[in-house]
Design an enzyme around this catalytic site. Structure first.
Site, PDB file in Angstrom:
ATOM      1  N   ASN A  62      -4.261  14.861   3.265  1.00  0.00           N
ATOM      2  CA  ASN A  62      -3.454  13.765   3.806  1.00  0.00           C
ATOM      3  C   ASN A  62      -4.327  12.983   4.783  1.00  0.00           C
ATOM      4  O   ASN A  62      -5.475  13.355   5.057  1.00  0.00           O
ATOM      5  CB  ASN A  62      -2.187  14.330   4.479  1.00  0.00           C
ATOM      6  CG  ASN A  62      -1.167  13.262   4.814  1.00  0.00           C
ATOM      7  OD1 ASN A  62      -0.909  12.375   4.005  1.00  0.00           O
ATOM      8  ND2 ASN A  62      -0.611  13.307   6.012  1.00  0.00           N
ATOM      9  N   LYS A  63      -3.784  11.927   5.313  1.00  0.00           N
ATOM     10  CA  LYS A  63      -4.480  11.026   6.240  1.00  0.00           C
ATOM     11  C   LYS A  63      -5.298  11.769   7.292  1.00  0.00           C
ATOM     12  O   LYS A  63      -4.850  12.773   7.847  1.00  0.00           O
ATOM     13  CB  LYS A  63      -3.426  10.155   6.942  1.00  0.00           C
ATOM     14  CG  LYS A  63      -3.951   9.163   7.946  1.00  0.00           C
ATOM     15  CD  LYS A  63      -4.815   8.112   7.314  1.00  0.00           C
ATOM     16  CE  LYS A  63      -4.083   7.416   6.180  1.00  0.00           C
ATOM     17  NZ  LYS A  63      -5.008   6.812   5.188  1.00  0.00           N
TER      18      LYS A  63
ATOM     19  N   ARG B 216       0.870  -1.184   0.000  1.00  0.00           N
ATOM     20  CA  ARG B 216       0.000   0.000   0.000  1.00  0.00           C
ATOM     21  C   ARG B 216       0.899   1.223   0.000  1.00  0.00           C
ATOM     22  O   ARG B 216       2.128   1.109   0.114  1.00  0.00           O
ATOM     23  CB  ARG B 216      -1.014   0.023   1.141  1.00  0.00           C
ATOM     24  CG  ARG B 216      -0.616  -0.523   2.472  1.00  0.00           C
ATOM     25  CD  ARG B 216       0.545   0.146   3.143  1.00  0.00           C
ATOM     26  NE  ARG B 216       0.306   1.540   3.456  1.00  0.00           N
ATOM     27  CZ  ARG B 216       1.225   2.408   3.839  1.00  0.00           C
ATOM     28  NH1 ARG B 216       2.512   2.027   3.933  1.00  0.00           N
ATOM     29  NH2 ARG B 216       0.938   3.646   4.122  1.00  0.00           N
ATOM     30  N   GLY B 217       0.290   2.400  -0.142  1.00  0.00           N
ATOM     31  CA  GLY B 217       1.058   3.631  -0.273  1.00  0.00           C
ATOM     32  C   GLY B 217       1.145   3.973  -1.752  1.00  0.00           C
ATOM     33  O   GLY B 217       1.550   3.142  -2.564  1.00  0.00           O
ATOM     34  N   ALA B 218       0.764   5.204  -2.090  1.00  0.00           N
ATOM     35  CA  ALA B 218       0.608   5.569  -3.498  1.00  0.00           C
ATOM     36  C   ALA B 218       1.838   5.250  -4.358  1.00  0.00           C
ATOM     37  O   ALA B 218       1.712   4.544  -5.368  1.00  0.00           O
ATOM     38  CB  ALA B 218       0.208   7.044  -3.594  1.00  0.00           C
TER      39      ALA B 218
ATOM     40  N   ASP C  26      -1.324  13.089   0.239  1.00  0.00           N
ATOM     41  CA  ASP C  26      -1.965  12.317  -0.829  1.00  0.00           C
ATOM     42  C   ASP C  26      -2.280  13.196  -2.023  1.00  0.00           C
ATOM     43  O   ASP C  26      -2.324  12.725  -3.157  1.00  0.00           O
ATOM     44  CB  ASP C  26      -3.228  11.651  -0.303  1.00  0.00           C
ATOM     45  CG  ASP C  26      -2.863  10.506   0.632  1.00  0.00           C
ATOM     46  OD1 ASP C  26      -2.675  10.773   1.836  1.00  0.00           O
ATOM     47  OD2 ASP C  26      -2.710   9.377   0.140  1.00  0.00           O
TER      48      ASP C  26
ATOM     49  N   GLN D  63      -1.591   3.035  10.783  1.00  0.00           N
ATOM     50  CA  GLN D  63      -0.342   2.994  10.022  1.00  0.00           C
ATOM     51  C   GLN D  63       0.826   3.492  10.857  1.00  0.00           C
ATOM     52  O   GLN D  63       1.972   3.119  10.596  1.00  0.00           O
ATOM     53  CB  GLN D  63      -0.465   3.849   8.744  1.00  0.00           C
ATOM     54  CG  GLN D  63      -1.453   3.338   7.726  1.00  0.00           C
ATOM     55  CD  GLN D  63      -2.834   3.942   7.915  1.00  0.00           C
ATOM     56  OE1 GLN D  63      -3.176   4.448   8.989  1.00  0.00           O
ATOM     57  NE2 GLN D  63      -3.650   3.901   6.884  1.00  0.00           N
TER      58      GLN D  63
ATOM     59  N   ARG E 288      -7.417  -1.271  -7.278  1.00  0.00           N
ATOM     60  CA  ARG E 288      -7.622  -0.047  -6.480  1.00  0.00           C
ATOM     61  C   ARG E 288      -7.852   1.105  -7.444  1.00  0.00           C
ATOM     62  O   ARG E 288      -6.973   1.931  -7.674  1.00  0.00           O
ATOM     63  CB  ARG E 288      -6.406   0.228  -5.573  1.00  0.00           C
ATOM     64  CG  ARG E 288      -6.204  -0.939  -4.623  1.00  0.00           C
ATOM     65  CD  ARG E 288      -5.620  -0.623  -3.297  1.00  0.00           C
ATOM     66  NE  ARG E 288      -6.196   0.457  -2.544  1.00  0.00           N
ATOM     67  CZ  ARG E 288      -5.532   1.054  -1.541  1.00  0.00           C
ATOM     68  NH1 ARG E 288      -4.315   0.681  -1.240  1.00  0.00           N
ATOM     69  NH2 ARG E 288      -6.113   2.013  -0.860  1.00  0.00           N
TER      70      ARG E 288
END
Lengths: 362, 362
Positions: free
Chosen positions: B262-263, B63-65, B252, B211, B106
């Site tokens: 962002n998160k 995961r993670g762009a 993001d 995370q 995704r």
């Protein structure tokens, strides 16, 4: 289906104010909700031995400062019944022994010491064993009723600050489950609803111990109050997106200057509220005020790392990681709109208004 | 003991920059860290079938762009090897089919579409099946190297903003595990340490998906960087008690106005930092910038309730409770001290400085 231990009726149908009674004295038996099993099961446990009450306090079957104070008093009442003493002196000796065992379960909880001492004073003033037994039970029951009474008065004062269609954010659990019944911050929410206003609640999860998701979400849903749960990370999002009209929280300690010590995370909720012009209220009984200490005197309890590295027994972080896990934080008075008590609402400047709360009403 | 898949040497002894390589192409095999098993086990998985890579992306093994973008490219490279096609047209048909399967894992991840399209363009320009196979593998490997290269350049620019004895707070995981290696925000932290400065890190847990505790605490501890974990509720406490000198997070999406997505939870960390005069930095590659959209155009993904009501499969909230669970929040430019990229650091006013990042250097 859940039936009341007391009336035998279905609780959802018979509820007045709040159907949850955290701790209760019923026919010489102490009845408690086992909070360690929430939100999975609503189970009432019964105790006739004060040592079992001590275990219940130690193991968080019951938690929340006011609830623990009354539980300690009920423990002493059981001890008075259990004692075989026939004279005053022997009974007081047995009670002192029970007090010691009950006190050591959570030695830092101020309300526990307060509740135990209040009962011991009553015991000491009795003239014989029989009178002491009667008075101790009577006083413990009165303390429980007084806790509810105080919460309801607090609710009445506080409800005037909340309006129709408000969405109220709360943090941690300052509810029925932290008191004998009704709650402090959640008592104000209950009173607002009872006054006929339509309200919704947003409850923060409240990591690490999750009192928000386990207890607040449970008790509000149980009582039919519209509640949504958010992770603690979504406080800013909720406020920035106009989802919150007011905030209310409880308190573990309030200084005479208006500095409020409450569950970790309260400070950032208050700061975010301030930045979004959202009123931030604290609800707490007068017994929460510490009129002597300054902020520099207050030591914040650090709790064990496993609360953060494990959830419900499951590992969520690497082994042996450093953890900072303070139980409380401090919200400064400039972030607080009002402090709701059983005798009225204190507003800034708090140093003056808090002093007035303690002045006798003429 | 953990040994490198690549060199066979013990990782703790041989690490350069970061010992964790999230995704790697090695002798026509794709090797990934299985992030679903962190922090409990560090396990490397190997894939030779692109459909297994698709499953890995879908099931959050990776995961993670940036990491997902490169994983998609590696998936296509495997598909090129797997295809029995001997002519260009048949091979392109097989690759299109693989691309579709990889993309659908995704569909909202911009980097995945970008990585797949970049490889398809290379494929289309090849003159025959053999050249296409070679070029596709070469390009996918180059993309992985470029990701690390970008992160290290970002680290070099960013490290100049951090000083000896800084304690740096970070939120979520913008680390090696979100990229091919080294990381964005955590890449800056690594570069700061490599520059000889003594630093400590405070990682927020980052509920609901954790995370911070599962990945950031793991990867920093693994690399020997001093890290402490806090619940998300302890951000205010940590700052108010002088435990934090700077904050750095990933992103993001960043708008040309400097609004950072962002998160969830980033916004309140930024606001608390501002209130305590703590510099707040964002680290992200130029590919994160969205130069067209306004804040009103950005739709924030709402994720499933079970992320909040369950932790590691364990129930932590009542059944059927309402949940608000946004994946991201928006931090406005006025809370941001600087945005660190591979071409330099943008400072306020961001509308101007971000534009300059994209101007060709003469």
């Amino acid at each position: 289906m859940v039936y009341s231990i007391v009336t035998g009726k279905r609780l959802m149908e018979t509820k007045i104010h709040s159907s949850l009674r955290t701790v209760e004295w019923k026919d010489n038996v102490v009845v408690m909700i086992d909070q360690t099993r929430l939100p999975n099961e609503l189970v009432y446990v019964k105790y006739t031995d004060y040592k079992d009450v001590a275990d219940a306090i130690r193991n968080l079957v019951v938690r929340g400062a006011p609830a623990i104070g009354v539980s300690g008093a009920f423990g002493l009442a059981l001890a008075a019944l259990q004692s075989k003493a026939t004279d005053k002196e022997s009974l007081l000796k047995d009670l002192e022994q029970a007090k010691k065992i009950l006190f050591e379960t959570r030695p830092t909880a101020i309300n526990l010491a307060w509740g135990l001492e209040k009962i011991m004073n009553i015991a000491r003033s009795g003239k014989d064993a029989s009178e002491i037994r009667n008075n101790v039970i009577k006083e413990a029951k009165a303390m429980a009723e007084e806790d509810i009474e105080i919460n309801m008065r607090m609710g009445k004062h506080g409800s005037q600050l909340f309006h129709d269609n408000d969405t109220i954010m709360t943090h941690c659990n300052a509810g029925a489950l932290a008191t004998v019944a009704y709650g402090t911050a959640l008592g104000v929410i209950r009173a607002t609803k009872e006054s006929g206003k339509k309200i919704k609640v947003i409850a923060t999860e409240t990591r690490p111990v999750m009192q928000g998701s386990r207890l607040t979400a449970f008790e509000l849903k149980y009582d039919g109050i519209d509640v949504s749960l958010i992770p603690d990370t979504a406080v800013g999002y909720s406020m920035a997106n106009g989802l919150v009209s007011k905030v209310i929280v409880g308190a573990d300690r309030i200084l005479h200057t208006g500095h409020v010590y409450n569950k970790i995370g309260t400070y950032q909720v208050a700061m975010m509220a301030k930045q979004h012009n959202i009123p931030f209220y604290v609800a707490a009984p007068l017994s929460t005020f510490d009129m002597k200490s300054a902020p520099s005197d207050v030591v914040i309890e650090q709790r064990k790392a496993s609360e953060v590295t494990r959830v419900a027994g499951k590992k969520t972080a690497p082994d042996d990681i450093n953890v900072i896990n303070p139980a409380f934080d401090m919200t400064p008075p400039e972030l607080i709109t009002g402090i709701i008590t059983e005798v009225g609402v204190a507003k800034p400047p708090f140093e003056e208004s808090i002093k007035k709360l303690f002045e006798p009403k003429l």
